[in-house]
Motif scaffolding. Sequence first.
Motif, PDB file in Angstrom:
ATOM      1  N   HIS A 180      -5.612   1.958  -5.893  1.00  0.00           N
ATOM      2  CA  HIS A 180      -4.525   2.835  -6.329  1.00  0.00           C
ATOM      3  C   HIS A 180      -4.616   3.122  -7.827  1.00  0.00           C
ATOM      4  O   HIS A 180      -4.286   4.229  -8.271  1.00  0.00           O
ATOM      5  CB  HIS A 180      -3.177   2.221  -5.983  1.00  0.00           C
ATOM      6  N   ALA A 236       2.154   7.028  -6.860  1.00  0.00           N
ATOM      7  CA  ALA A 236       0.896   7.568  -7.381  1.00  0.00           C
ATOM      8  C   ALA A 236       1.136   8.365  -8.661  1.00  0.00           C
ATOM      9  O   ALA A 236       2.041   9.195  -8.726  1.00  0.00           O
ATOM     10  CB  ALA A 236       0.240   8.455  -6.326  1.00  0.00           C
ATOM     11  N   ASP A 239       0.832  -1.198   0.000  1.00  0.00           N
ATOM     12  CA  ASP A 239       0.000   0.000   0.000  1.00  0.00           C
ATOM     13  C   ASP A 239       0.874   1.259   0.000  1.00  0.00           C
ATOM     14  O   ASP A 239       0.635   2.205  -0.772  1.00  0.00           O
ATOM     15  CB  ASP A 239      -0.912  -0.022   1.226  1.00  0.00           C
ATOM     16  N   GLU A 291       1.302   4.030  -3.012  1.00  0.00           N
ATOM     17  CA  GLU A 291       1.015   5.437  -2.721  1.00  0.00           C
ATOM     18  C   GLU A 291       2.177   6.320  -3.151  1.00  0.00           C
ATOM     19  O   GLU A 291       1.974   7.397  -3.725  1.00  0.00           O
ATOM     20  CB  GLU A 291       0.742   5.603  -1.221  1.00  0.00           C
TER      21      GLU A 291
END
Length: 269
Positions: free
Chosen positions: A181, A143, A136, A140
């Motif tokens: 995501h 991104a 995760d 992130e």
Amino acid sequence: MKIIQVTDVHLGRQGERRYGVDLHQRLASCIAHINAHHGDAALCVFTGDLTETGASESYADLRAALSALSVPWRLLPGNHDRRANLAGAFPECAVDENGFAQSTHQTADEVLLFLDSLAEGRIEGELCERRFAWLDARLEEAAGRPAYVFMHHPPVALGLPQLDPLALAQPEQFLGLLRRHGNVRHIFFGHVHRDIAGTVAGIPFSAQRGLHCRFELALDRSSEIVEQAPPSYAVILADSAAGRVVVHGCDFLEQWPIYSAKTGERITA
């Protein structure tokens, strides 16, 4: 960007023949072929089952074999591996803050994510909460940039009754994280010893049969039959700017008669 994927090496004892094949010789042939034809690759990723039993001696043999590989490499564990012995033989291999053999490879345009799906003592794979938290966080950080995921266990049912129960144990949690995501462009895995491609949760995936035997294509039953099919590795061409991923299977031991496409004449015996 060119990436080589090699999977399911299953390296055992020196001189051992499994299903009629010396896998040490097969790995050496694979490395020689990559050096000769794809020395320009950015990376060679080994997606698990590096050894047959996880023995320290097998990792020492793997390290000796990899010393001949001219392309930078990454190693991921599979269910046949043992994390401690892998780390002992390859102390330079990246691990996360919890000791899992997972890491990233950053370029100017994209990120490659290498996941550790090993569940020690079990055939099926797992991503515990600590590994999910790591994934995760890495997604992130990436991104807005294309991400490519490499792992051993498939996160999707493939229609193979013998193998589907032995896949990743948390596919919905995994795919839900990727969907949230929204930047993962492809998932690459091994474990199933077959060439398979498809889409799950809108994300393309592909598997390679690798260097070991191939499982019989049995869609209606659980089969114990394996085939000594030609070994293969993948040549991955990823163009993030164009939104394109192409995966070529390379049967590196295959030799066929060669003909001229222009004249139809046979060139070699």
